[in-house]
Design a protein around this motif. Sequence first.
Motif, mmCIF file in Angstrom:
data_model
loop_
_atom_site.group_PDB
_atom_site.id
_atom_site.type_symbol
_atom_site.label_atom_id
_atom_site.label_comp_id
_atom_site.label_asym_id
_atom_site.label_seq_id
_atom_site.Cartn_x
_atom_site.Cartn_y
_atom_site.Cartn_z
ATOM 1 N N ARG A 8 -12.514 8.998 -52.507
ATOM 2 C CA ARG A 8 -11.942 7.647 -52.496
ATOM 3 C C ARG A 8 -11.753 7.122 -51.083
ATOM 4 O O ARG A 8 -11.618 5.912 -50.875
ATOM 5 C CB ARG A 8 -10.608 7.640 -53.249
ATOM 6 N N GLU A 9 -11.715 8.025 -50.107
ATOM 7 C CA GLU A 9 -11.541 7.631 -48.715
ATOM 8 C C GLU A 9 -12.864 7.349 -48.005
ATOM 9 O O GLU A 9 -12.865 6.984 -46.836
ATOM 10 C CB GLU A 9 -10.776 8.730 -47.965
ATOM 11 N N LEU A 10 -13.983 7.516 -48.720
ATOM 12 C CA LEU A 10 -15.279 7.200 -48.121
ATOM 13 C C LEU A 10 -15.383 5.695 -47.873
ATOM 14 O O LEU A 10 -14.740 4.898 -48.572
ATOM 15 C CB LEU A 10 -16.410 7.648 -49.055
ATOM 16 N N PRO A 11 -16.189 5.287 -46.913
ATOM 17 C CA PRO A 11 -16.343 3.842 -46.644
ATOM 18 C C PRO A 11 -16.868 3.097 -47.872
ATOM 19 O O PRO A 11 -17.649 3.635 -48.655
ATOM 20 C CB PRO A 11 -17.376 3.810 -45.507
ATOM 21 N N ASP A 12 -16.424 1.867 -48.028
ATOM 22 C CA ASP A 12 -16.937 1.036 -49.121
ATOM 23 C C ASP A 12 -18.436 0.832 -48.962
ATOM 24 O O ASP A 12 -18.971 0.835 -47.849
ATOM 25 C CB ASP A 12 -16.237 -0.329 -49.129
ATOM 26 N N GLY A 13 -19.069 0.609 -50.107
ATOM 27 C CA GLY A 13 -20.508 0.403 -50.062
ATOM 28 C C GLY A 13 -21.238 1.726 -50.039
ATOM 29 O O GLY A 13 -20.662 2.799 -50.225
ATOM 30 N N ARG A 17 -21.027 5.781 -56.659
ATOM 31 C CA ARG A 17 -21.840 6.750 -57.398
ATOM 32 C C ARG A 17 -21.284 8.156 -57.240
ATOM 33 O O ARG A 17 -21.181 8.914 -58.219
ATOM 34 C CB ARG A 17 -23.287 6.697 -56.916
ATOM 35 N N VAL A 18 -20.923 8.525 -56.035
ATOM 36 C CA VAL A 18 -20.357 9.856 -55.787
ATOM 37 C C VAL A 18 -19.055 10.031 -56.565
ATOM 38 O O VAL A 18 -18.816 11.076 -57.179
ATOM 39 C CB VAL A 18 -20.140 10.083 -54.280
ATOM 40 N N LEU A 19 -18.208 9.006 -56.558
ATOM 41 C CA LEU A 19 -16.953 9.072 -57.313
ATOM 42 C C LEU A 19 -17.210 9.273 -58.804
ATOM 43 O O LEU A 19 -16.554 10.102 -59.454
ATOM 44 C CB LEU A 19 -16.153 7.789 -57.100
ATOM 45 N N ALA A 20 -18.168 8.535 -59.343
ATOM 46 C CA ALA A 20 -18.477 8.657 -60.767
ATOM 47 C C ALA A 20 -19.015 10.043 -61.095
ATOM 48 O O ALA A 20 -18.630 10.652 -62.110
ATOM 49 C CB ALA A 20 -19.485 7.580 -61.169
ATOM 50 N N TYR A 57 -21.995 12.680 -50.081
ATOM 51 C CA TYR A 57 -21.828 14.130 -50.177
ATOM 52 C C TYR A 57 -21.875 14.786 -48.799
ATOM 53 O O TYR A 57 -21.178 15.776 -48.543
ATOM 54 C CB TYR A 57 -22.898 14.728 -51.087
ATOM 55 N N GLY A 58 -22.700 14.236 -47.918
ATOM 56 C CA GLY A 58 -22.751 14.780 -46.558
ATOM 57 C C GLY A 58 -21.418 14.647 -45.844
ATOM 58 O O GLY A 58 -20.972 15.564 -45.148
ATOM 59 N N ALA A 59 -20.766 13.489 -46.038
ATOM 60 C CA ALA A 59 -19.450 13.275 -45.422
ATOM 61 C C ALA A 59 -18.415 14.226 -46.015
ATOM 62 O O ALA A 59 -17.572 14.774 -45.291
ATOM 63 C CB ALA A 59 -19.023 11.827 -45.614
ATOM 64 N N LEU A 60 -18.462 14.428 -47.327
ATOM 65 C CA LEU A 60 -17.530 15.357 -47.963
ATOM 66 C C LEU A 60 -17.755 16.787 -47.481
ATOM 67 O O LEU A 60 -16.803 17.533 -47.235
ATOM 68 C CB LEU A 60 -17.674 15.293 -49.484
#
Length: 285
Positions: free
Chosen positions: A96-101, A106-109, A252-255
């Motif tokens: 949820r903290e990933l940048p918008d857009g 998709r990752v959240l879903a 996913y890379g950011a996570l």
Amino acid sequence: MAHRIDGSAGDVLTARLRDQTAKLVALEPDVRADRPDAVHQMRIAARRLRSALRTHRRHLAGDHTALEDELRLLGRNLGRARDAEVLGERLLAQARELPDGGDRERVLAELATWSTREAREARTTVLGTLDSRRFHDLLDALTALAADPPLNARATRPGGPELTRILRHEHHRTARRLAAAEHTPDGPARDRALHAARKAAKRARYAGETAGRPARSYTRRMKALQDVLGRHQDAIVAREAVRGLSDGGFGYGALFGRQVGEGEFARELLSGVWRRAARGPKRIR
């Protein structure tokens, strides 16, 4: 100044077995009803009982490794549900903290679907465990053991010296594992070594809990050590989960990078936490 404990080593062990067995039995309805934290608390009770049997082997007549193995299996089956819950909450909160857009939604879903599936499968495992003959045989065995532990002659010795010996043994074991981890090159082998050190710290903490108030300061320090090592292990588990889910996209890379960073931060905290814990337990009279 040395602390004092009343009663024999056997008295202390008996109290621990009865307390944790009662908690384990009482938690079954709550686990079945899926009440908050019930699975976690039952898992802890199983671990504490297994730790008591292992650390007090020299105070019990007979071989109780089969009972220890059953408690280990129960802990693992319960652990799947607890780990699925914690991991799902962790990754969803971070996503949820990933940048918008980009691929955030998709990752959240995908994570929500994955987390729900993992939790459902883990819940099935927990209920199957509680319904099994094996679980009820375990409860019967624990109840009988706690009611009349087969204490040997050594268990009649004063509790203070015996508990001091146990605490020092568990502390030295933890120190050896941490030293081994420190001398292991970075990578999966070091991650495994730190996880082994965490298990040792947990056992030392539980031994301190069994000793009660005279070891309260030591127990707190070992809990702090266990917590920072647990923070590292949680990051490793989350990192591998993200690796398995990743499609190579930004989200996913950011996570994945965040788990790596949190693992590194936990290792940075470790030296200070261990410095406070390294002096070990005080002698108990």
